[in-house]
Design a protein around this motif. Structure first.
Motif, mmCIF file in Angstrom:
data_model
loop_
_atom_site.group_PDB
_atom_site.id
_atom_site.type_symbol
_atom_site.label_atom_id
_atom_site.label_comp_id
_atom_site.label_asym_id
_atom_site.label_seq_id
_atom_site.Cartn_x
_atom_site.Cartn_y
_atom_site.Cartn_z
ATOM 1 N N SER A 1 10.387 -14.171 -10.857
ATOM 2 C CA SER A 1 9.494 -14.431 -11.982
ATOM 3 C C SER A 1 8.048 -14.167 -11.608
ATOM 4 C CB SER A 1 9.640 -15.879 -12.452
ATOM 5 O OG SER A 1 10.929 -16.130 -12.936
ATOM 6 N N LEU A 2 7.707 -14.439 -10.340
ATOM 7 C CA LEU A 2 6.337 -14.284 -9.870
ATOM 8 C C LEU A 2 6.322 -13.692 -8.472
ATOM 9 C CD1 LEU A 2 4.838 -17.741 -10.925
ATOM 10 C CD2 LEU A 2 4.171 -15.536 -11.885
ATOM 11 N N ILE A 3 5.304 -12.901 -8.190
ATOM 12 C CA ILE A 3 5.012 -12.443 -6.835
ATOM 13 C C ILE A 3 3.514 -12.636 -6.612
ATOM 14 C CG2 ILE A 3 6.903 -10.786 -6.742
ATOM 15 C CD1 ILE A 3 4.941 -8.565 -7.434
ATOM 16 N N THR A 4 3.065 -12.521 -5.368
ATOM 17 C CA THR A 4 1.635 -12.671 -5.132
ATOM 18 C C THR A 4 0.888 -11.480 -5.741
ATOM 19 O OG1 THR A 4 1.635 -11.515 -3.002
ATOM 20 C CG2 THR A 4 2.040 -13.902 -2.963
ATOM 21 N N LEU A 5 -0.357 -11.718 -6.069
ATOM 22 C CA LEU A 5 -1.186 -10.644 -6.616
ATOM 23 C C LEU A 5 -1.269 -9.498 -5.618
ATOM 24 C CD1 LEU A 5 -3.089 -9.508 -8.747
ATOM 25 C CD2 LEU A 5 -4.934 -10.883 -7.754
ATOM 26 N N ASN A 6 -1.304 -9.817 -4.337
ATOM 27 C CA ASN A 6 -1.380 -8.778 -3.308
ATOM 28 C C ASN A 6 -0.122 -7.905 -3.303
ATOM 29 O OD1 ASN A 6 -2.944 -7.682 -1.028
ATOM 30 N ND2 ASN A 6 -1.204 -8.340 0.206
ATOM 31 N N GLU A 7 1.061 -8.506 -3.490
ATOM 32 C CA GLU A 7 2.307 -7.731 -3.554
ATOM 33 C C GLU A 7 2.294 -6.801 -4.757
ATOM 34 O OE1 GLU A 7 5.707 -10.559 -1.532
ATOM 35 O OE2 GLU A 7 4.908 -11.149 -3.498
ATOM 36 N N GLU A 8 1.791 -7.301 -5.883
ATOM 37 C CA GLU A 8 1.711 -6.459 -7.086
ATOM 38 C C GLU A 8 0.748 -5.300 -6.880
ATOM 39 O OE1 GLU A 8 2.209 -5.365 -11.274
ATOM 40 O OE2 GLU A 8 3.412 -6.249 -9.685
ATOM 41 N N LEU A 9 -0.359 -5.551 -6.183
ATOM 42 C CA LEU A 9 -1.330 -4.491 -5.929
ATOM 43 C C LEU A 9 -0.763 -3.423 -4.997
ATOM 44 C CD1 LEU A 9 -4.560 -6.654 -5.580
ATOM 45 C CD2 LEU A 9 -4.071 -4.996 -7.389
ATOM 46 N N GLU A 10 0.089 -3.825 -4.059
ATOM 47 C CA GLU A 10 0.751 -2.850 -3.186
ATOM 48 C C GLU A 10 1.696 -1.965 -3.994
ATOM 49 O OE1 GLU A 10 2.652 -5.165 -0.180
ATOM 50 O OE2 GLU A 10 0.819 -5.505 0.966
ATOM 51 N N LEU A 11 2.406 -2.575 -4.935
ATOM 52 C CA LEU A 11 3.277 -1.809 -5.827
ATOM 53 C C LEU A 11 2.455 -0.846 -6.676
ATOM 54 C CD1 LEU A 11 6.167 -1.469 -7.067
ATOM 55 C CD2 LEU A 11 5.539 -3.253 -8.677
ATOM 56 N N LEU A 12 1.345 -1.343 -7.199
ATOM 57 C CA LEU A 12 0.454 -0.507 -8.008
ATOM 58 C C LEU A 12 -0.096 0.650 -7.190
ATOM 59 C CD1 LEU A 12 -1.134 -0.092 -10.675
ATOM 60 C CD2 LEU A 12 -2.914 -1.573 -9.707
ATOM 61 N N ASP A 13 -0.412 0.403 -5.928
ATOM 62 C CA ASP A 13 -0.966 1.446 -5.061
ATOM 63 C C ASP A 13 0.017 2.607 -4.897
ATOM 64 O OD1 ASP A 13 -3.004 2.377 -3.010
ATOM 65 O OD2 ASP A 13 -1.230 2.206 -1.737
ATOM 66 N N SER A 14 1.291 2.289 -4.705
ATOM 67 C CA SER A 14 2.301 3.342 -4.566
ATOM 68 C C SER A 14 2.422 4.140 -5.861
ATOM 69 C CB SER A 14 3.658 2.730 -4.204
ATOM 70 O OG SER A 14 3.642 2.234 -2.880
ATOM 71 N N TYR A 15 2.396 3.437 -6.997
ATOM 72 C CA TYR A 15 2.479 4.115 -8.291
ATOM 73 C C TYR A 15 1.271 5.033 -8.506
ATOM 74 C CZ TYR A 15 2.247 4.869 -13.305
ATOM 75 O OH TYR A 15 2.139 5.456 -14.547
ATOM 76 N N LEU A 16 0.079 4.528 -8.222
ATOM 77 C CA LEU A 16 -1.139 5.314 -8.458
ATOM 78 C C LEU A 16 -1.243 6.496 -7.495
ATOM 79 C CD1 LEU A 16 -3.712 2.456 -9.132
ATOM 80 C CD2 LEU A 16 -2.772 4.077 -10.797
ATOM 81 N N PHE A 17 -0.739 6.331 -6.284
ATOM 82 C CA PHE A 17 -0.744 7.446 -5.330
ATOM 83 C C PHE A 17 0.026 8.630 -5.912
ATOM 84 C CE2 PHE A 17 0.973 9.996 -1.911
ATOM 85 C CZ PHE A 17 -0.108 10.137 -1.051
ATOM 86 N N ILE A 18 1.181 8.320 -6.508
ATOM 87 C CA ILE A 18 2.005 9.371 -7.109
ATOM 88 C C ILE A 18 1.286 10.018 -8.287
ATOM 89 C CG2 ILE A 18 4.190 9.820 -8.309
ATOM 90 C CD1 ILE A 18 5.300 7.356 -6.667
ATOM 91 N N GLN A 19 0.673 9.187 -9.135
ATOM 92 C CA GLN A 19 -0.010 9.720 -10.311
ATOM 93 C C GLN A 19 -1.238 10.560 -9.936
ATOM 94 O OE1 GLN A 19 1.276 9.852 -13.046
ATOM 95 N NE2 GLN A 19 2.670 8.133 -13.294
ATOM 96 N N LYS A 20 -1.913 10.165 -8.873
ATOM 97 C CA LYS A 20 -3.108 10.919 -8.464
ATOM 98 C C LYS A 20 -2.739 12.299 -7.937
ATOM 99 C CE LYS A 20 -6.132 6.982 -7.556
ATOM 100 N NZ LYS A 20 -6.810 6.146 -6.553
#
Length: 211
Positions: free
Chosen positions: A80-99
């Motif tokens: 249901s929840l993860i740390t904000l830092n874990e979510e940002l790591e997930l976001l980083d992988s997604y944005l790397f691909i999009q960039k």
């Protein structure tokens, strides 16, 4: 009669809790299902094909981020929840691909302090979904770059992007946004706020300080 009332009220309470748990699981499942889609995979592999011959090291790095992305969303799918830092790591992988697709036409600014990242929580895939909505529903080019800002203000995490209206509009981001709002209803009394103007789209996510 009193015993009957107590039993029936207890049954109603249990059913309500079960319904809430089923709804919460469904929302998490829908969030995960939305990420594993052929369009994202197609775009990722297309970006990979474009660089694999010219820059094998960069292609290897892209494969690494793609693998990390799917491994993490699978690991977080039942939480249901993860740390904000874990979510940002997930976001980083997604944005790397999009960039790799958009280059300098996709700009991302994140201004969050380390204490906030490690001591607050967020439903998994929320920031990633908002970033995906921004990419999906806006024109992105050197002439019209997309800029995504993420920062904190008081009790909210703010996700803000400029709007570059597409001529061929795809499906509305309303479904994904409603999913996020529904997930927060199970976690906090504070509500997700959204604002859309002619030039900007802003989402305010309540900060959750404990699980």
């Amino acid at each position: 009669f009193l015993f009957y009332r107590i039993v029936t009220e207890r049954i109603k309470s249990v059913k309500k809790e079960e319904h809430s748990e089923r709804e919460k699981f469904q929302l998490q499942y829908d969030a995960l299902k939305n990420q594993i889609n052929p369009h994202f995979l197609f775009n990722s592999f297309n970006a990979l094909m474009n660089i694999i011959e010219d820059d094998p090291k960069e292609a290897s790095l892209l494969i690494k981020h793609l693998s990390q992305f799917y491994r993490k969303i699978t690991a977080y799918s039942e939480k249901s929840l993860i740390t904000l830092n874990e979510e940002l790591e997930l976001l980083d992988s997604y944005l790397f691909i999009q960039k790799k697709r958009f280059g300098n036409a996709l700009l991302v600014s994140i201004d969050l302090n380390n204490m906030l990242k490690n001591t607050t929580y967020i439903p998994p895939l929320v920031l990633q979904l908002l970033a995906e909505n921004a990419v999906k529903h806006n024109t992105i080019s050197k002439e019209r770059p997309l800029h995504i800002y993420i920062n904190a203000d008081k009790d909210f995490i703010i996700v803000h992007n400029n709007i570059n209206v597409k001529l061929d509009k795809s499906e509305s981001e309303g479904v994904g946004l409603q999913n996020i709002k529904n997930r927060y209803k199970h976690l906090t009394v504070k509500t997700v706020e959204s604002e859309k103007t002619d030039t900007d789209f802003i989402i305010k996510l309540p900060i959750i300080y404990s699980t």
